[in-house]
Scaffold this motif. Structure first.
Motif, short mmCIF file in Angstrom:
data_model
loop_
_atom_site.label_atom_id
_atom_site.label_comp_id
_atom_site.label_asym_id
_atom_site.label_seq_id
_atom_site.Cartn_x
_atom_site.Cartn_y
_atom_site.Cartn_z
N SER A 164 -20.12 73.46 78.01
CA SER A 164 -19.72 72.88 79.29
C SER A 164 -18.43 72.09 79.16
O SER A 164 -17.61 72.04 80.09
CB SER A 164 -20.83 71.97 79.82
OG SER A 164 -21.04 70.86 78.96
N GLU A 165 -18.20 71.49 78.00
CA GLU A 165 -16.97 70.73 77.79
C GLU A 165 -15.75 71.65 77.78
O GLU A 165 -14.66 71.26 78.22
CB GLU A 165 -17.05 69.95 76.49
CG GLU A 165 -18.07 68.83 76.50
CD GLU A 165 -18.14 68.14 75.15
OE1 GLU A 165 -17.74 66.96 75.08
OE2 GLU A 165 -18.59 68.77 74.18
N ILE A 166 -15.92 72.85 77.27
CA ILE A 166 -14.80 73.80 77.26
C ILE A 166 -14.43 74.17 78.70
O ILE A 166 -13.23 74.26 79.04
CB ILE A 166 -15.16 75.06 76.45
CG1 ILE A 166 -15.37 74.68 74.97
CG2 ILE A 166 -14.08 76.13 76.58
CD1 ILE A 166 -15.77 75.83 74.09
N ALA A 167 -15.43 74.36 79.56
CA ALA A 167 -15.15 74.67 80.96
C ALA A 167 -14.36 73.54 81.62
O ALA A 167 -13.40 73.77 82.35
CB ALA A 167 -16.47 74.91 81.70
N ASP A 168 -14.75 72.29 81.36
CA ASP A 168 -14.03 71.14 81.93
C ASP A 168 -12.62 71.03 81.34
O ASP A 168 -11.67 70.69 82.04
CB ASP A 168 -14.80 69.85 81.67
CG ASP A 168 -16.02 69.71 82.56
OD1 ASP A 168 -16.09 70.42 83.59
OD2 ASP A 168 -16.92 68.91 82.23
N ALA A 169 -12.50 71.30 80.04
CA ALA A 169 -11.18 71.23 79.40
C ALA A 169 -10.24 72.26 80.01
O ALA A 169 -9.03 72.00 80.18
CB ALA A 169 -11.33 71.44 77.90
#
Length: 404
Positions: A164-169
């Motif tokens: 999920s952090e990759i999507a936000d990044a």
């Protein structure tokens, strides 16, 4: 790795202001495991959010040979953070770490502000969930987005604990060539440490015949706990044997207690505060709730599944890091009181079905989410970053690791 350093130098200096909840759990697991692999670690913690027994963590890490220091903030003024920034710079100058690993948003800002104290210092940043979300004030969201974009130039590697952090990044436009996915994992002997359900229920003072719904998390707005209480109020009368146990503490505790009283739930809800060794006692719960608005990859999610505890969670990407997680738990639309009430009622009516799903989850955790794998990836990344001190070497090393 450590043998290449001078006697006083550190391989990695971890920095955090998040001295509680999941980040605290992350460091408490990772640092001893890294030390055991020969990666010499230090920890600089600061701020005013340290949990009551955080000092025990520092003592345990110091006993393992970890260089630890803590700077407590008496208030929240900028002067306190300026003092912590100066203390961090002094520590960096004294210990000359090869890698500075920043954990969570405040440390991420503090550690990336200003020029590097020396050119061969590599900076790694783990946001543990970027702190912007529609549920948060607009001005704060704008500030977080702006700071992340501005400070991206001072990051050699982003280490994300969940997809999920990759999507936000990507939404932030951060440089993808610096992304490294190192998912959270549990100790290989985690299942062996679990208490028998009857013992765990006794320790948490859960009466016989009670259906125990656990809410194991910090009591902060991010966790969506007010949404859960409103949903529980809609089904509480139908399920008189259910008792809710909040296992954690935080700034929202008073608000949640008042809400429980106003909803007529004061006799059905217990606030236990921080529960020592909670990970071993999760087996006390018939059902666990994680209604968060946003997360990284929650340790409690992994621990509940590893302990085969049925789970009902918000349908955010962080709670479903891989498609196969949908076979292991039940979800509801994030922030939707009505849908949560409906799914909670279903879960309580079909506990045996929920337990079957949880067993699938336990097998998934044992095969895919172990601490040993997490530490292997992180130690390799540190080593490669430390050896790449010029040009685009850091990005190249990450790309090579990702390809493997």
């Amino acid at each position: 790795m450590s043998e290449e350093n001078g006697s006083a130098a550190l391989d990695v200096l971890h920095v955090t202001e998040a001295c509680g909840g999941g980040v605290r759990r992350h460091l408490r697991l990772l640092i001893p495991a890294l030390q055991a692999r020969g990666v010499r670690c230090g920890l600089f913690a600061f701020g005013s959010r340290d949990e009551a027994d955080f000092a025990d963590d520092l003592s345990a890490l110091a006993a393992l040979g970890c260089d630890v220091s803590f700077r407590h903030h008496e208030g929240k003024g900028l002067g306190e953070y300026w003092g912590s920034w100066r203390a961090l710079r002094t520590l960096i100058a004294a210990r000359r770490p090869r890698v500075l690993h920043l954990h969570a948003g405040v440390a991420g800002v503090l550690g990336r502000c200003g020029c590097r104290p020396y050119p061969d210092l590599r900076i790694v940043y783990s946001p543990h969930a970027f702190a912007f979300h529609p549920s948060l004030p607009r001005l704060r969201n704008c500030a977080v987005r702006g700071a992340e974009r501005l400070l991206a130039c001072n990051v050699d590697a982003y280490v994300f604990v969940g997809r999920s952090e990759i999507a936000d990044a990507n939404l932030l436009g951060l440089p993808p060539e610096r992304f490294q996915l190192v998912e959270n994992g549990l100790p290989d002997d985690y299942c062996a440490t679990l208490l028998e359900p009857a013992v765990a229920r006794y320790k948490l003072e859960i009466a016989p015949g009670t259906i125990a719904v656990g809410v194991p998390c910090r009591l902060v707005r991010q966790k969506g706990l007010g949404i859960f209480l409103s949903a529980f109020a809609q089904v509480a009368e139908k399920h008189p044997a259910v008792q809710v146990l909040f296992c954690g503490d935080g700034p929202e505790r008073d608000n949640l207690q008042r809400q429980a009283v106003s909803l007529g739930l004061s006799g059905r809800v217990r606030f236990l505060g921080t529960v020592p060794d909670l990970a071993r006692k999760l087996t006390a719960f018939d059902l666990a709730m994680l209604p968060s608005f946003y997360e990284g990859l929650s340790y409690v999610l992994l621990e509940c599944l590893g302990a085969a505890v049925p789970l009902l969670v918000s349908d955010i990407l962080a709670n479903i890091p891989r498609p196969e997680f949908r076979e292991c738990l039940e979800t509801f639309r994030v922030g939707d009181v009505g849908d949560l009430a409906l799914r909670l009622d279903y879960g309580l009516e079909h506990l045996e079905l929920m337990r079957g799903k949880a067993q699938i989850g336990a097998e998934l955790i044992r095969s895919e989410f172990m601490l040993s794998s997490q530490v292997d990836k992180l130690a390799l990344l540190y080593k490669r970053l430390a050896r790449k001190c010029h040009g685009n070497g850091a990005a190249a090393s990450i790309a090579e690791n990702e390809a493997k």
